[in-house]
Scaffold this motif. Structure first.
Motif, mmCIF file in Angstrom:
data_model
loop_
_atom_site.group_PDB
_atom_site.id
_atom_site.type_symbol
_atom_site.label_atom_id
_atom_site.label_comp_id
_atom_site.label_asym_id
_atom_site.label_seq_id
_atom_site.Cartn_x
_atom_site.Cartn_y
_atom_site.Cartn_z
ATOM 1 N N UNK A 178 0.847 -1.201 0.000
ATOM 2 C CA UNK A 178 0.000 0.000 0.000
ATOM 3 C C UNK A 178 0.876 1.242 0.000
ATOM 4 N N UNK A 179 1.896 1.241 0.834
ATOM 5 C CA UNK A 179 2.808 2.386 0.910
ATOM 6 C C UNK A 179 3.524 2.612 -0.417
ATOM 7 N N UNK A 225 -6.431 -8.287 14.646
ATOM 8 C CA UNK A 225 -5.112 -7.942 14.106
ATOM 9 C C UNK A 225 -5.226 -6.871 13.036
ATOM 10 N N UNK A 226 -6.218 -6.997 12.157
ATOM 11 C CA UNK A 226 -6.405 -6.018 11.092
ATOM 12 C C UNK A 226 -6.674 -4.626 11.656
ATOM 13 N N UNK A 227 -7.439 -4.558 12.743
ATOM 14 C CA UNK A 227 -7.713 -3.265 13.372
ATOM 15 C C UNK A 227 -6.428 -2.639 13.920
ATOM 16 N N UNK A 228 -5.608 -3.459 14.576
ATOM 17 C CA UNK A 228 -4.338 -2.966 15.117
ATOM 18 C C UNK A 228 -3.385 -2.563 13.994
ATOM 19 N N UNK A 253 -1.835 1.173 13.371
ATOM 20 C CA UNK A 253 -0.378 1.328 13.298
ATOM 21 C C UNK A 253 0.042 1.904 11.949
ATOM 22 N N UNK A 254 -0.577 1.404 10.874
ATOM 23 C CA UNK A 254 -0.255 1.889 9.536
ATOM 24 C C UNK A 254 -0.506 3.385 9.426
#
Length: 225
Positions: free
Chosen positions: A36-37, A71-74, A78-79
């Protein structure tokens, strides 16, 4: 020559990528976040690309195992925190779409903070579709305007959507050939490209090739030429 001013991507294949490498599915999501980055940075440097909309978490993704969702929420929080300096460096404005009210207060605050802190940026607009489903988006749009108007026009509905911009080029990685409830209104006349490449393996070279192919298409929008 066509210009892909608004590119939308269904980023599919993170879990399968990890499983093929005998890793936990979450490792695929981590690898996907790095892509994504890379893709966002590439698009921010293009003179033609104005908007990049990425399908990050759908209204249907809540059906996944609880630990994976957590995990996806974290990972998302973080992202966003880590990418804020990157957004600012590349003059990228962050505009989420979807119903984020279902997220934790902490994640909602992070989303709002990043949106506010990049609001002055006038380069690429990156939208992450978060708790997003096109059917839900359309229903929410109708409910916004139904009590105010006796007759709803196409323009009214379009303006009430989370994403108010038509898509030129829609890409799906991972091998499946469906839209999966993504930008159904905005992609009415989008050119669709499907690739077997799993999202963590998707590169800027892959994107450049698709854009090159896109520029050669004769887009008639229902007309003859």
């Amino acid at each position: 020559m066509n210009k892909a001013k608004h590119i939308a991507i269904i980023m599919d294949g993170n879990g399968r990528w990890a499983e093929l490498k005998d890793k936990k599915r979450v490792k695929g999501h981590e690898a996907g976040a790095k892509v994504v980055k890379e893709i966002t940075t590439f698009c921010s440097q293009s003179k033609d690309i104005e908007r990049l909309t990425l399908y990050a978490f759908s209204t249907e993704n809540w059906k996944r195992p609880r630990l994976e969702v957590e995990f996806l929420m974290k990972l998302l929080e973080s992202y966003l925190r880590n990418e804020l300096p990157v957004y600012l460096k590349n003059n990228v404005r962050f505009e989420p779409i979807g119903d984020t009210r279902a997220f934790s207060k902490s994640l909602q605050k992070t989303i709002k903070d990043v949106q506010e802190k990049t609001s002055h940026c006038d380069g690429l607009v990156q939208s992450l579709a978060l708790n997003y489903g096109a059917q839900d988006e359309i229903l929410r749009a109708v409910n916004k305007i139904k009590d105010c108007e006796d007759f709803i026009t196409e323009a009214m509905l379009s303006n009430a959507l989370d994403c108010k911009h038509n898509v030129d080029l829609l890409i799906r990685t991972g091998g499946d050939h469906r839209l999966s409830n993504f930008l159904l209104w905005q992609a009415a006349y989008a050119e669709l490209f499907f690739t077997d490449t799993l999202w963590p393996d998707f590169t800027t070279d892959d994107l450049q090739k698709i854009i090159k192919d896109f520029t050669k298409i004769e887009r008639r929008f229902g007309g003859l030429k």
